[in-house]
Design an enzyme around this catalytic site. Structure first.
Site, PDB file in Angstrom:
ATOM      1  N   ASP A 160       0.849  -1.209   0.000  1.00 30.43           N
ATOM      2  CA  ASP A 160       0.000   0.000   0.000  1.00 30.43           C
ATOM      3  C   ASP A 160       0.875   1.246   0.000  1.00 30.43           C
ATOM      4  OD1 ASP A 160      -2.304   1.462  -0.058  1.00 30.43           O
ATOM      5  OD2 ASP A 160      -2.625   1.423   2.097  1.00 30.43           O
ATOM      6  N   ASP A 206       1.526   2.966   8.547  1.00 28.36           N
ATOM      7  CA  ASP A 206       0.378   2.125   8.161  1.00 28.36           C
ATOM      8  C   ASP A 206       0.826   0.836   7.483  1.00 28.36           C
ATOM      9  OD1 ASP A 206      -2.050   1.107   7.742  1.00 28.36           O
ATOM     10  OD2 ASP A 206      -2.854   2.770   6.578  1.00 28.36           O
TER      11      ASP A 206
END
Length: 832
Positions: free
Chosen positions: A139, A161
């Protein structure tokens, strides 16, 4: 308070929520302060209703377990995490005082080339660290790369994240969840993430980073598209946006462009193999002069936020619920306790002014109020028997106010409550142990006794209970060993051996119900085994026939046999075969649907409807992803689009050069590809207008040439008044077009000579007759001149013939033969 709430109180009681940073579908992120350490951190809180989703909970837990192992200056640090059975899930992470790269581009535009390369260097260090430890991020995007500054004021990039990260051992996993949700962001996803059998590895992260780097360098996305189908088609099939369009000024060097395009290769084998290899390539483009510190300050600057806009917990908010559940208060920052000096002896001067004395009194009164408030909170906790909350408040008050006499008595009360609580807990543990021993859960009973002994090592009652439990556990262990041996033999289908072991355990405990039940079960199993063997043989034969039908793609025959097998052996027995049949039917329908779509696309391409063919292709990519049969119509569509664009560009160029016949040929070729194309129709109308204009100009030129021929004839005859009138009417239509100015100048010269000749004739005697050539010579020369004009007319050269005709008229005068030739020249000019 319930036992399940104790871990939550122990962890969350340490933090005070300062403000909410953002909130999304997964949960919310809060900026918090550690109450005792006085340190700013970040809590990522998962929504309670989402904790029940096993997949999302697994992702949340995976992020925490991975991040807790990672230690790198370019990766956000994780301090703590909790995942309780009561629906509480959160992680506590490092607070990064900065902004993400997405916000940098939105607020300040693309950074300088050197700054972009520094960001790339640090980002690749974080990626390389992850990859060498067996993780892929999956991501990588600008909003997951934070920009801040280190202790020396230099730029520092932090990767955040890790929720989608996976180990490299699971790189074959699909990018879709079991619910069909795509993991990651479409704009930054690699082509293999859209393929059912696509292999996701470290090069997938490098592709996504290539998109980020392209955006930082050009402020444009390399993959064009406004919706999911067009983005997926762009990643799978279309080449990246050309740097000639996204970087027309050439700010990005050619070598750096080539490196970025290599990152964006469709085939992972054509990309860089590691983050380190890419970092070495990008290092060659970094300037030796370093970075300008003012650029970092500019990029980290944010719009002004009014004071007082920080988060305040309202009724029903997370902070409010924490405070209500755990009696938490917003603690002030710790300040050193200032103790007033003792009163001085009479006549001595400790305070030099009245203001200092008043300030000292105010300070002491403020401390007294703080002490009174702390005591009230501690006493309230003691009154409801919550000695843990009282102890936490007591420690906090002592850290803020120092040692106080009132605290000693409170410590004694806390100790008394703790002793009573310990006695109650010991009694509860022993009662639980007795109950578990009666249920023959000796291991659990022993654990409860050990908990009681841990709290009260001198408890005689606990020691006696421990001895009885251990004796019962020993007997149970022997019996359990015989039973385990019997079960093991039964598991190996040695049912007769299992029965022999059970008879031995029956001698140890003849009344044991489990032994009798298991014996009965084994005897029944022996009988059932014989019957099952016969059923299994019949089922194997039936399944073999179904397998043969499925292998031969005889789906109707397989379905008929499945119905018979289900009636004979039950639905569960044929469930796997039925699923396989369903998969084959779905695959058959999918192939049929794909073939129908491909045929429709090809039909639209055959009819030149490129727009509808493109729309159908985008929908097919979204539905069937990277199906191989879509490649041929996609390549054909792109080829037809390029050919159409080339014909239209060539036709436009030829029309601009007024080569209208050639332009019409290009338009005809374009019409064979896409007759209804709007650009083609518009260009056809434009060429038709130019053709009409050209015919009008040609007609006007012919009229002008005829008028000029008539003017020259009249000039040759000396009919000056007729020439003047004809010149005026011709100029009114054609203006001063060439050669009218020349003819007007010639007329004016002839008029001057005529006036001069009249004047001389009036004054001079009659001239002598000129010399006359012989008539034969004159006829020969006139015949030669007319033959030359006729030959030029036969070769269709009217302009040259007109000039020869004018020279002949000047030599021989206006004759009938010359007038006939002049009429032929005028007709030829009009025809052309």
């Amino acid at each position: 308070m319930a036992a399940a709430a104790i871990p939550l109180r122990r962890i969350e009681g340490k933090y005070e929520i300062l403000e909410k940073l953002r909130e999304g579908g997964m949960g919310a992120i809060y900026k918090v302060r550690h109450r005792l350490l006085d340190e700013i951190r970040v809590i990522k809180l998962m929504r309670q209703q989402l904790v029940e989703d096993e997949e999302l909970k697994a992702r949340f837990l995976r992020e925490a377990r991975m991040a807790i192992k990672l230690r790198h200056p370019n990766i956000a640090q994780l301090y703590d995490f909790t995942l309780d059975a009561d629906g509480t899930a959160f992680i506590v992470m490092e607070f990064i005082d900065g902004t993400n790269l997405d916000e940098v581009a939105a607020l300040h535009g693309p950074p300088s080339l050197d700054f972009t390369l520094e960001v790339a260097r640090q980002s690749l260090k974080a990626l390389g660290y992850l990859h060498t430890r067996g993780f892929i991020h999956r991501d990588i995007s600008p909003d997951n790369l934070m920009l801040t500054e280190d202790e020396d004021g230099q730029p520092l990039v932090k990767l955040i994240d890790l929720g989608l990260a996976r180990t490299l051992e699971s790189v074959g996993d699909s990018p879709l969840t079991h619910t069909g949700t795509f993991l990651g962001k479409l704009r930054y996803a690699a082509p293999e993430q859209f393929q059912v059998e696509g292999r996701v590895d470290a090069r997938t992260d490098l592709y996504a980073f290539g998109v980020v780097l392209y955006v930082l360098l050009t402020n444009r996305f390399p993959v064009q598209g406004q919706d999911a189908p067009s983005l997926m088609a762009g990643h799978l099939f279309r080449p990246p946006l050309d740097f000639a369009e996204s970087d027309p000024t050439g700010r990005v060097p050619a070598g750096l462009r080539a490196a970025v395009l290599k990152l964006l290769a469709k085939d992972p084998e054509e990309r860089f193999t590691s983050a380190r290899e890419l970092s070495l390539v990008l290092g060659a483009f970094r300037a030796a002069s370093g970075l300008a510190p003012e650029e970092l300050k500019r990029l980290l600057s944010k719009p002004f936020t009014p004071a007082g806009s920080s988060f305040r917990p309202e009724a029903g908010s997370t902070q409010g619920r924490l405070d209500e559940s755990f009696d938490l208060v917003s603690t002030p920052r710790p300040v050193p306790l200032v103790t007033l000096p003792a009163p001085a002896a009479e006549g001595s001067a400790v305070y030099t002014t009245q203001d200092e004395m008043a300030e000292a009194r105010r300070f002491q009164e403020e401390k007294n109020r703080e002490l009174a408030a702390a005591l009230a909170g501690i006493e309230a906790a003691l009154a409801r028997g919550d000695y843990r909350a009282a102890e936490i408040l007591l420690y906090g008050a002592e850290a803020s106010l120092g040692e106080q006499e009132a605290f000693a008595a409170l410590y004694e009360q806390v100790a008394g409550l703790r002793r009573r609580a310990v006695a109650d807990m010991v009694a509860a543990y022993l009662e639980s142990a007795r109950r578990l021993a009666e249920e023959q859960d000796f291991r659990g009973a022993l654990a409860e006794v050990l908990k009681a002994l841990h709290l009260d090592p001198e408890s005689r009652e606990a020691a006696v209970l421990q001895a009885g439990i251990e004796a019962g556990e020993k007997r149970l262990a022997e019996l359990t060993a015989w039973l385990a041996s019997a079960r093991e033999l039964a598991a190996r289908q040695d049912l007769k051996g299992a029965l022999r072991e059970l008879r031995k355990s029956a001698d140890l405990d003849p009344q044991n119900l489990e032994v009798h039940v298991l014996t009965h079960e084994l005897e029944a199993a022996l009988r059932e085994k014989a019957r099952s063997k016969r059923r299994e043989q019949r089922r194997a034969l039936s399944f073999k026939k179904i397998e043969e039908r499925l292998a031969g793609e005889d789906l109707a025959g397989a379905e008929a046999l499945l119905a018979k097998a289900a009636a004979a052996h039950g639905e569960e027995a044929v469930e796997a075969l039925r699923e396989r049949l369903g998969d084959l039917r779905r695959a058959e329908r999918r192939i049929q649907g794909l073939n129908a779509v491909v045929a429709h696309i090809r039909d639209r391409l055959d009819h030149g409807d490129l727009e509808e063919a493109g729309a159908l292709l985008d929908q097919a990519v979204l539905r069937f992803q990277a199906a191989e049969s879509l490649r041929e119509p996609y390549e054909r569509l792109e080829q037809m689009r390029r050919a159409l664009a080339a014909h239209l560009d060539k036709a436009s160029q030829l029309a601009g050069e007024m080569r209208l016949d050639a332009a019409q040929a290009e338009l005809a070729a374009a019409a064979e590809l896409a007759p209804g194309n709007p650009g083609l129709l518009a260009l056809k109308r434009e060429v038709a207008v130019l053709q009409r204009r050209k015919r009008v100009e040609r007609h006007r030129a012919a009229e002008l040439a005829l008028a000029v021929a008539a003017l020259e004839v009249h000039l040759d005859r000396g009919e000056l008044e007729t020439v003047a009138k004809l010149l005026e009417s011709t100029a009114a239509v054609h203006g001063d077009a060439d050669p009218l100015p020349r003819l007007r100048s010639r007329l004016e010269g002839l008029e001057r000579r005529a006036r001069k000749a009249l004047d001389q004739t009036a004054a001079a005697p009659p001239p002598a007759p000129p010399f006359e050539a012989s008539e034969a010579d004159e006829i020969s020369e006139f015949w030669t001149a007319t033959q030359a004009v006729a030959e030029l007319l036969s070769t269709r050269e009217p302009q040259q013939a007109l000039r020869e005709l004018q020279r002949a008229a000047e030599r021989f005068g206006e004759r009938a033969e010359l007038r006939q030739l002049r009429r032929q020249i005028a007709v030829m000019l009009l025809d052309s």
